[in-house]
Design a protein around this motif. Structure first.
Motif, PDB file in Angstrom:
ATOM      1  N   GLY A 253       2.997   0.750  12.095  1.00  0.00           N
ATOM      2  CA  GLY A 253       3.684   1.597  11.125  1.00  0.00           C
ATOM      3  C   GLY A 253       2.989   2.939  11.030  1.00  0.00           C
TER       4      GLY A 253
ATOM      5  N   ASN B  69       4.887   1.647  16.241  1.00  0.00           N
ATOM      6  CA  ASN B  69       5.901   1.906  15.228  1.00  0.00           C
ATOM      7  C   ASN B  69       7.233   1.344  15.686  1.00  0.00           C
TER       8      ASN B  69
ATOM      9  N   VAL C  20       3.762  -1.051   7.007  1.00  0.00           N
ATOM     10  CA  VAL C  20       5.214  -1.089   6.834  1.00  0.00           C
ATOM     11  C   VAL C  20       5.533  -1.306   5.359  1.00  0.00           C
TER      12      VAL C  20
END
Length: 267
Positions: free
Chosen positions: A8, A33, A67
């Motif tokens: 993330g 990501n 996240v």
């Protein structure tokens, strides 16, 4: 060589990756990501490596979980088989509000070492307020090495887990509240004839200086306010208007609302 891996690369993940890069070489940082192009762009900026979630789960010694809380279960389910097969020690580092360490272990499928950190956006420029709580199986040496490596993010403060979301409701959500206040101050300046650029600069420098004064003088914030309010002056009239509008009560309610939402995210 410890590897710091980031799953993330949104606002918080990228802020902490930038902080890590101040202490680590590019080879010691691995980014992943959901949208690979986003991680690739940050990797070019930081001159570090990029890979998949599974690559981070397989290789990193510190696995940053950057996240959103609502996406954590799905993401951890995806890397759980990789984590289960690892022989080397690793630490899960959660950036998510609301999710306790025990819940993260449950979602990851194992009693893995976990630490929680809750940074804010100023960490991207080394001026962050970062709260942390360490799981019971994090050694003092690991905690020291981690905090030393990540010190480029700004000021770190330990909090027990039951208070970490409260701290983040002040300092993690606070940049949004502060930015709204800055915008309102600048709007007021424009209404009084200042240019937009000047009004924004004046307001931002004022807030920066006031925050530094609060941190270094150890004066109560009420005393800092009183020092500006001359009898019969203009500032006290502005304070009166803010009080009539419920300024302080609204700010307190905003912090409490953010804290309550963090609690909901953990359910």
């Amino acid at each position: 060589m410890a590897i710091y891996g980031f799953i993330g690369t949104g606002n918080m993940g990228s802020a902490m990756a930038r902080a890590a890069r101040r202490a680590l070489s590019g080879q010691e940082i691995l980014l992943a990501n959901r949208t690979p192009a986003k991680a690739e762009a940050l990797a070019r900026e930081l001159d570090c490596r990029v890979g998949s979630n599974a690559d981070v789960a397989q290789e990193a010694d510190y696995i940053f979980l950057g996240v959103k809380p609502q996406m954590m279960a799905e993401m951890l389910a995806g890397i759980a088989p990789v984590l289960a097969q690892r022989k080397s020690r690793f630490i899960l580092v959660s950036l998510a509000a609301g999710l306790t360490m025990s819940r993260l272990q449950e979602l990851a499928g194992g009693n893995y070492p976990v630490m929680r950190i809750l940074p804010n956006t100023p960490a991207a420029i080394g001026a962050g307020m970062v709260f942390y709580t360490m799981g019971p199986d994090i050694s003092d040496a690991e905690a020291h090495d981690f905090l030393d490596t990540m010190s480029g993010a700004g000021r770190f403060a330990p909090l027990p887990e039951h208070l970490i979301d409260a701290g983040s409701s002040v300092a993690g959500c606070g940049p949004a509240f502060a930015a709204m206040f800055l915008e309102a101050l600048a709007d007021g300046g424009v209404a009084c004839g200042l240019s937009r650029a000047d009004a924004r600069t004046f307001a931002a420098q004022m807030m920066l200086g006031t925050a530094q004064l609060a941190l270094t003088s150890n004066q109560h914030t009420g005393a800092l306010k009183d020092a500006v309010c001359s009898p019969g002056g203009s500032t006290i009239q502005g304070v009166r208007v803010l009080e009539e509008a419920g300024f302080r009560g609204a700010v307190m309610d905003a912090v409490i609302a953010a804290w309550e939402k963090s609690a909901d995210l953990g359910k």
